[in-house]
Design a protein around this motif. Sequence first.
Motif, PDB file in Angstrom:
ATOM      1  N   SER A 272      85.524  -2.891  44.791  1.00  0.00           N
ATOM      2  CA  SER A 272      84.391  -3.379  44.069  1.00  0.00           C
ATOM      3  C   SER A 272      83.766  -2.213  43.347  1.00  0.00           C
ATOM      4  N   ASP A 273      83.647  -2.333  42.010  1.00  0.00           N
ATOM      5  CA  ASP A 273      82.945  -1.182  41.201  1.00  0.00           C
ATOM      6  C   ASP A 273      81.687  -1.505  40.853  1.00  0.00           C
ATOM      7  N   ASP A 274      81.153  -2.526  41.009  1.00  0.00           N
ATOM      8  CA  ASP A 274      79.700  -2.856  40.824  1.00  0.00           C
ATOM      9  C   ASP A 274      79.137  -3.960  41.932  1.00  0.00           C
ATOM     10  N   GLN A 275      77.818  -4.277  41.799  1.00  0.00           N
ATOM     11  CA  GLN A 275      77.081  -5.009  42.676  1.00  0.00           C
ATOM     12  C   GLN A 275      77.775  -6.228  42.678  1.00  0.00           C
TER      13      GLN A 275
ATOM     14  N   MET B 162      74.952  -8.036  55.488  1.00  0.00           N
ATOM     15  CA  MET B 162      75.800  -7.598  54.932  1.00  0.00           C
ATOM     16  C   MET B 162      75.434  -7.058  53.578  1.00  0.00           C
ATOM     17  N   LEU B 163      74.763  -8.207  52.938  1.00  0.00           N
ATOM     18  CA  LEU B 163      74.093  -8.068  51.702  1.00  0.00           C
ATOM     19  C   LEU B 163      73.021  -6.873  51.670  1.00  0.00           C
ATOM     20  N   LYS B 164      72.435  -6.832  52.657  1.00  0.00           N
ATOM     21  CA  LYS B 164      71.345  -5.802  52.765  1.00  0.00           C
ATOM     22  C   LYS B 164      71.905  -4.607  52.947  1.00  0.00           C
ATOM     23  N   SER B 165      73.064  -4.217  53.428  1.00  0.00           N
ATOM     24  CA  SER B 165      73.631  -3.170  53.711  1.00  0.00           C
ATOM     25  C   SER B 165      74.279  -2.408  52.492  1.00  0.00           C
ATOM     26  N   ILE B 166      74.517  -3.701  51.428  1.00  0.00           N
ATOM     27  CA  ILE B 166      75.052  -2.833  50.116  1.00  0.00           C
ATOM     28  C   ILE B 166      73.905  -2.870  49.200  1.00  0.00           C
ATOM     29  N   GLY B 167      72.679  -2.956  49.656  1.00  0.00           N
ATOM     30  CA  GLY B 167      71.648  -2.683  48.611  1.00  0.00           C
ATOM     31  C   GLY B 167      71.296  -3.957  47.995  1.00  0.00           C
TER      32      GLY B 167
ATOM     33  N   LEU C 156      73.083  -4.173  60.231  1.00  0.00           N
ATOM     34  CA  LEU C 156      74.419  -3.907  60.953  1.00  0.00           C
ATOM     35  C   LEU C 156      74.123  -2.338  61.383  1.00  0.00           C
ATOM     36  N   SER C 157      74.805  -1.914  62.355  1.00  0.00           N
ATOM     37  CA  SER C 157      74.878  -0.494  62.927  1.00  0.00           C
ATOM     38  C   SER C 157      75.505   0.322  61.948  1.00  0.00           C
ATOM     39  N   ASP C 158      75.297   1.660  62.380  1.00  0.00           N
ATOM     40  CA  ASP C 158      76.086   2.602  61.358  1.00  0.00           C
ATOM     41  C   ASP C 158      77.548   2.631  61.549  1.00  0.00           C
ATOM     42  N   SER C 159      78.039   2.144  62.794  1.00  0.00           N
ATOM     43  CA  SER C 159      79.435   2.038  62.913  1.00  0.00           C
ATOM     44  C   SER C 159      80.062   1.033  62.222  1.00  0.00           C
TER      45      SER C 159
END
Length: 202
Positions: A58-61, A110-115, A43-46
């Motif tokens: 969401s407070d955890d993975q 999306m999942l990769k973008s949140i680590g 995903l782009s930085d935008s």
Amino acid sequence: TDYYEGGIPGAGSRKDKIQITNAQSWSQINAELRALLLLDQPLSDSSEELMSQITRRSDDQVAKIKSCIAFLREEMVWYDLKSPIPFSPQETLNKRAGSQFEMAALLNAMLKSIGSEAWCTMVRKEGFPRDAISFPSARVFDHIIVEFHLQDKTYQVDMDEKGRKGPQLHHPSYWKGLRMRPGEDGLSDISRKGKSEVQDSD
């Protein structure tokens, strides 16, 4: 060159034809499908602000992953494949609509973008031909799931466009699949390794 009717690649209702080279190995098919489905495009930085909004409560993975899946299920429009060339994950997110293959690429990004460590896996809904193991062909696949690692376990998300339910965490019985990650050179056993429910952290 082979031509595959009905999807990317597989059975379906569309009359367009998708052109894929006649690869001779699973590693070649892996590379070509990753390129065709744009699975390696982040995903782009935008999109950072939108991703922050999606996961803001969401407070955890675990909660972040569930928020991403819920967003695709509740905020996106699902349709049968209309274009011979898939949109990128960013384009799919921007237009808030896509096919199961575009949605899988989006959830993967999306999942990769949140680590999270995530990837897409090509599977077959109705019985995987046993002789297909020895004769690599993209034609054998007609469905896609998203897998991810969490707390030393592998989970699977079924991209179910037929019932318009959106992505569902479940325990599929697909037997074999092609995990579309760099370096994958064969089919993987997936039916008994996936977990159907993400457990909340203590």
